[in-house]
Design a protein around this motif. Structure first.
Motif, PDB file in Angstrom:
ATOM      1  N   ARG A  29       0.741   1.163  -6.389  1.00  9.96           N
ATOM      2  CA  ARG A  29       1.828   0.222  -6.696  1.00  9.96           C
ATOM      3  C   ARG A  29       1.284  -1.200  -6.669  1.00  9.96           C
ATOM      4  O   ARG A  29       0.331  -1.497  -5.962  1.00  9.96           O
ATOM      5  CB  ARG A  29       2.944   0.331  -5.660  1.00  9.96           C
ATOM      6  CG  ARG A  29       3.769   1.566  -5.795  1.00  9.96           C
ATOM      7  CD  ARG A  29       4.981   1.476  -4.856  1.00  9.96           C
ATOM      8  NE  ARG A  29       5.899   2.544  -5.116  1.00  9.96           N
ATOM      9  CZ  ARG A  29       6.857   2.492  -6.038  1.00  9.96           C
ATOM     10  NH1 ARG A  29       7.030   1.422  -6.750  1.00  9.96           N
ATOM     11  NH2 ARG A  29       7.653   3.522  -6.222  1.00  9.96           N
ATOM     12  N   THR A  30       1.966  -2.068  -7.408  1.00 13.10           N
ATOM     13  CA  THR A  30       1.601  -3.477  -7.367  1.00 13.10           C
ATOM     14  C   THR A  30       2.102  -4.104  -6.065  1.00 13.10           C
ATOM     15  O   THR A  30       3.046  -3.612  -5.449  1.00 13.10           O
ATOM     16  CB  THR A  30       2.214  -4.250  -8.547  1.00 13.10           C
ATOM     17  OG1 THR A  30       3.634  -4.140  -8.490  1.00 13.10           O
ATOM     18  CG2 THR A  30       1.702  -3.742  -9.871  1.00 13.10           C
ATOM     19  N   ARG A  31       1.461  -5.171  -5.673  1.00 16.63           N
ATOM     20  CA  ARG A  31       1.913  -5.961  -4.521  1.00 16.63           C
ATOM     21  C   ARG A  31       2.829  -7.073  -5.031  1.00 16.63           C
ATOM     22  O   ARG A  31       3.067  -7.199  -6.215  1.00 16.63           O
ATOM     23  CB  ARG A  31       0.700  -6.567  -3.806  1.00 16.63           C
ATOM     24  CG  ARG A  31      -0.214  -5.544  -3.163  1.00 16.63           C
ATOM     25  CD  ARG A  31      -1.273  -6.208  -2.305  1.00 16.63           C
ATOM     26  NE  ARG A  31      -2.127  -7.117  -3.046  1.00 16.63           N
ATOM     27  CZ  ARG A  31      -3.264  -6.785  -3.662  1.00 16.63           C
ATOM     28  NH1 ARG A  31      -3.674  -5.542  -3.650  1.00 16.63           N
ATOM     29  NH2 ARG A  31      -3.991  -7.688  -4.291  1.00 16.63           N
ATOM     30  N   LYS A  32       3.284  -7.873  -4.125  1.00 11.35           N
ATOM     31  CA  LYS A  32       4.108  -9.022  -4.476  1.00 11.35           C
ATOM     32  C   LYS A  32       3.331  -9.892  -5.454  1.00 11.35           C
ATOM     33  O   LYS A  32       2.160 -10.172  -5.247  1.00 11.35           O
ATOM     34  CB  LYS A  32       4.438  -9.804  -3.206  1.00 11.35           C
ATOM     35  CG  LYS A  32       5.447 -10.882  -3.390  1.00 11.35           C
ATOM     36  CD  LYS A  32       5.779 -11.514  -2.052  1.00 11.35           C
ATOM     37  CE  LYS A  32       6.862 -12.540  -2.208  1.00 11.35           C
ATOM     38  NZ  LYS A  32       7.246 -13.111  -0.922  1.00 11.35           N
ATOM     39  N   GLY A  33       3.958 -10.286  -6.520  1.00 12.99           N
ATOM     40  CA  GLY A  33       3.291 -11.109  -7.517  1.00 12.99           C
ATOM     41  C   GLY A  33       2.629 -10.298  -8.621  1.00 12.99           C
ATOM     42  O   GLY A  33       2.064 -10.847  -9.555  1.00 12.99           O
ATOM     43  N   GLY A  34       2.654  -8.968  -8.524  1.00 12.18           N
ATOM     44  CA  GLY A  34       2.136  -8.132  -9.594  1.00 12.18           C
ATOM     45  C   GLY A  34       0.684  -7.721  -9.492  1.00 12.18           C
ATOM     46  O   GLY A  34       0.174  -7.024 -10.348  1.00 12.18           O
ATOM     47  N   ARG A  35      -0.023  -8.119  -8.449  1.00  9.32           N
ATOM     48  CA  ARG A  35      -1.432  -7.736  -8.306  1.00  9.32           C
ATOM     49  C   ARG A  35      -1.550  -6.344  -7.713  1.00  9.32           C
ATOM     50  O   ARG A  35      -0.674  -5.883  -6.999  1.00  9.32           O
ATOM     51  CB  ARG A  35      -2.172  -8.729  -7.420  1.00  9.32           C
ATOM     52  CG  ARG A  35      -2.302 -10.090  -8.069  1.00  9.32           C
ATOM     53  CD  ARG A  35      -3.115 -11.010  -7.183  1.00  9.32           C
ATOM     54  NE  ARG A  35      -3.252 -12.280  -7.823  1.00  9.32           N
ATOM     55  CZ  ARG A  35      -4.358 -12.663  -8.457  1.00  9.32           C
ATOM     56  NH1 ARG A  35      -5.397 -11.856  -8.515  1.00  9.32           N
ATOM     57  NH2 ARG A  35      -4.430 -13.845  -9.022  1.00  9.32           N
ATOM     58  N   TYR A  36      -2.665  -5.706  -8.015  1.00  9.00           N
ATOM     59  CA  TYR A  36      -2.923  -4.384  -7.461  1.00  9.00           C
ATOM     60  C   TYR A  36      -4.422  -4.186  -7.270  1.00  9.00           C
ATOM     61  O   TYR A  36      -5.240  -4.888  -7.863  1.00  9.00           O
ATOM     62  CB  TYR A  36      -2.374  -3.280  -8.373  1.00  9.00           C
ATOM     63  CG  TYR A  36      -3.150  -3.117  -9.648  1.00  9.00           C
ATOM     64  CD1 TYR A  36      -4.181  -2.187  -9.739  1.00  9.00           C
ATOM     65  CD2 TYR A  36      -2.883  -3.896 -10.758  1.00  9.00           C
ATOM     66  CE1 TYR A  36      -4.915  -2.040 -10.901  1.00  9.00           C
ATOM     67  CE2 TYR A  36      -3.612  -3.762 -11.917  1.00  9.00           C
ATOM     68  CZ  TYR A  36      -4.619  -2.837 -11.991  1.00  9.00           C
ATOM     69  OH  TYR A  36      -5.346  -2.706 -13.141  1.00  9.00           O
ATOM     70  N   SER A  37      -4.769  -3.240  -6.429  1.00  9.40           N
ATOM     71  CA  SER A  37      -6.154  -2.797  -6.274  1.00  9.40           C
ATOM     72  C   SER A  37      -6.103  -1.357  -5.798  1.00  9.40           C
ATOM     73  O   SER A  37      -5.118  -0.914  -5.202  1.00  9.40           O
ATOM     74  CB  SER A  37      -6.915  -3.677  -5.276  1.00  9.40           C
ATOM     75  OG  SER A  37      -6.369  -3.546  -3.989  1.00  9.40           O
ATOM     76  N   THR A  38      -7.143  -0.624  -6.107  1.00 10.22           N
ATOM     77  CA  THR A  38      -7.228   0.762  -5.675  1.00 10.22           C
ATOM     78  C   THR A  38      -8.690   1.173  -5.638  1.00 10.22           C
ATOM     79  O   THR A  38      -9.548   0.466  -6.167  1.00 10.22           O
ATOM     80  CB  THR A  38      -6.401   1.696  -6.594  1.00 10.22           C
ATOM     81  OG1 THR A  38      -6.316   2.973  -5.994  1.00 10.22           O
ATOM     82  CG2 THR A  38      -7.002   1.800  -7.968  1.00 10.22           C
ATOM     83  N   ARG A  39      -8.965   2.279  -5.011  1.00 12.92           N
ATOM     84  CA  ARG A  39     -10.324   2.813  -4.929  1.00 12.92           C
ATOM     85  C   ARG A  39     -10.323   4.243  -5.426  1.00 12.92           C
ATOM     86  O   ARG A  39      -9.326   4.935  -5.326  1.00 12.92           O
ATOM     87  CB  ARG A  39     -10.834   2.793  -3.494  1.00 12.92           C
ATOM     88  CG  ARG A  39     -11.000   1.408  -2.952  1.00 12.92           C
ATOM     89  CD  ARG A  39     -11.431   1.475  -1.509  1.00 12.92           C
ATOM     90  NE  ARG A  39     -11.434   0.137  -0.954  1.00 12.92           N
ATOM     91  CZ  ARG A  39     -12.430  -0.360  -0.244  1.00 12.92           C
ATOM     92  NH1 ARG A  39     -13.476   0.385   0.033  1.00 12.92           N
ATOM     93  NH2 ARG A  39     -12.370  -1.578   0.217  1.00 12.92           N
ATOM     94  N   TYR A  40     -11.467   4.652  -5.943  1.00 14.39           N
ATOM     95  CA  TYR A  40     -11.623   6.031  -6.399  1.00 14.39           C
ATOM     96  C   TYR A  40     -12.961   6.540  -5.898  1.00 14.39           C
ATOM     97  O   TYR A  40     -13.978   5.874  -6.066  1.00 14.39           O
ATOM     98  CB  TYR A  40     -11.555   6.115  -7.926  1.00 14.39           C
ATOM     99  CG  TYR A  40     -11.765   7.511  -8.443  1.00 14.39           C
ATOM    100  CD1 TYR A  40     -10.761   8.465  -8.330  1.00 14.39           C
ATOM    101  CD2 TYR A  40     -12.960   7.883  -9.021  1.00 14.39           C
ATOM    102  CE1 TYR A  40     -10.950   9.760  -8.792  1.00 14.39           C
ATOM    103  CE2 TYR A  40     -13.161   9.177  -9.487  1.00 14.39           C
ATOM    104  CZ  TYR A  40     -12.152  10.101  -9.372  1.00 14.39           C
ATOM    105  OH  TYR A  40     -12.335  11.372  -9.814  1.00 14.39           O
ATOM    106  N   ARG A  41     -12.953   7.688  -5.269  1.00 16.04           N
ATOM    107  CA  ARG A  41     -14.184   8.281  -4.746  1.00 16.04           C
ATOM    108  C   ARG A  41     -14.651   9.365  -5.717  1.00 16.04           C
ATOM    109  O   ARG A  41     -13.915  10.302  -6.012  1.00 16.04           O
ATOM    110  CB  ARG A  41     -13.948   8.879  -3.364  1.00 16.04           C
ATOM    111  CG  ARG A  41     -15.209   9.375  -2.728  1.00 16.04           C
ATOM    112  CD  ARG A  41     -14.924   9.863  -1.298  1.00 16.04           C
ATOM    113  NE  ARG A  41     -16.142  10.014  -0.577  1.00 16.04           N
ATOM    114  CZ  ARG A  41     -16.664   9.127   0.257  1.00 16.04           C
ATOM    115  NH1 ARG A  41     -16.019   8.012   0.493  1.00 16.04           N
ATOM    116  NH2 ARG A  41     -17.796   9.346   0.874  1.00 16.04           N
TER     117      ARG A  41
END
Length: 76
Positions: A29-41
Protein backbone atom coordinates in the motif's frame (compact mmCIF):
# COMPACT_ATOMS: atom_id res chain seq x y z
CA UNK A 1 -7.24 18.72 -4.69
CA UNK A 2 -7.28 14.93 -4.69
CA UNK A 3 -6.99 13.12 -1.37
CA UNK A 4 -5.79 9.55 -1.07
CA UNK A 5 -7.82 6.96 0.84
CA UNK A 6 -6.84 6.88 4.54
CA UNK A 7 -5.35 3.37 4.25
CA UNK A 8 -3.51 4.21 1.03
CA UNK A 9 -3.87 2.78 -2.45
CA UNK A 10 -3.23 -0.93 -3.05
CA UNK A 11 -0.38 -1.72 -5.44
CA UNK A 12 0.79 -5.04 -6.84
CA UNK A 13 4.44 -5.82 -7.63
CA UNK A 14 4.38 -8.05 -10.71
CA UNK A 15 7.08 -10.14 -12.38
CA UNK A 16 7.01 -11.22 -16.01
CA UNK A 17 7.22 -14.96 -16.69
CA UNK A 18 7.78 -15.89 -20.34
CA UNK A 19 4.87 -17.92 -21.64
CA UNK A 20 2.72 -17.09 -18.60
CA UNK A 21 2.60 -13.28 -18.63
CA UNK A 22 2.58 -10.92 -15.64
CA UNK A 23 2.23 -12.58 -12.20
CA UNK A 24 1.65 -10.75 -8.90
CA UNK A 25 4.48 -11.56 -6.48
CA UNK A 26 3.73 -9.05 -3.72
CA UNK A 27 1.03 -6.58 -2.66
CA UNK A 28 1.71 -3.31 -0.82
CA UNK A 29 0.00 0.00 0.00
CA UNK A 30 1.02 3.60 -0.46
CA UNK A 31 1.91 5.73 2.54
CA UNK A 32 0.62 9.20 3.26
CA UNK A 33 1.33 11.37 0.26
CA UNK A 34 1.26 8.47 -2.21
CA UNK A 35 4.79 7.11 -1.76
CA UNK A 36 5.52 3.42 -1.48
CA UNK A 37 8.41 0.99 -1.14
CA UNK A 38 8.64 -2.76 -1.02
CA UNK A 39 11.20 -5.55 -1.10
CA UNK A 40 11.33 -8.79 -3.03
CA UNK A 41 13.51 -11.76 -2.13
CA UNK A 42 14.68 -13.83 -5.07
CA UNK A 43 14.22 -17.58 -4.58
CA UNK A 44 16.14 -18.69 -7.65
CA UNK A 45 19.81 -18.05 -8.24
CA UNK A 46 20.83 -16.01 -11.24
CA UNK A 47 19.15 -14.39 -14.19
CA UNK A 48 17.36 -11.36 -15.51
CA UNK A 49 13.93 -10.48 -14.24
CA UNK A 50 11.37 -7.89 -15.35
CA UNK A 51 9.09 -6.14 -12.83
CA UNK A 52 6.32 -3.56 -12.90
CA UNK A 53 3.84 -2.07 -10.41
CA UNK A 54 0.10 -2.22 -11.04
CA UNK A 55 -2.55 -0.05 -9.39
CA UNK A 56 -5.41 -2.21 -8.17
CA UNK A 57 -8.87 -0.68 -8.80
CA UNK A 58 -10.45 0.82 -5.68
CA UNK A 59 -13.89 2.34 -5.15
CA UNK A 60 -12.47 5.06 -2.89
CA UNK A 61 -9.81 6.09 -5.46
CA UNK A 62 -11.20 7.59 -8.68
CA UNK A 63 -8.61 6.22 -11.13
CA UNK A 64 -8.80 3.06 -13.18
CA UNK A 65 -6.23 0.28 -13.17
CA UNK A 66 -2.83 1.36 -14.44
CA UNK A 67 0.72 0.04 -14.63
CA UNK A 68 4.18 1.53 -14.33
CA UNK A 69 6.92 1.17 -16.88
CA UNK A 70 8.72 -2.12 -16.43
CA UNK A 71 12.18 -2.41 -14.87
CA UNK A 72 14.73 -5.09 -15.65
CA UNK A 73 16.87 -6.46 -12.83
CA UNK A 74 19.95 -8.64 -13.19
CA UNK A 75 20.73 -11.01 -10.30
CA UNK A 76 24.07 -12.71 -9.94
Amino acid sequence: MLTLPPRGVTLELQAYQPGRGWRTVKTTRTRKGGRYSTRYRFNSGFGRFTFRVRLRPNDSYPYSRGTSRHMRVRVG
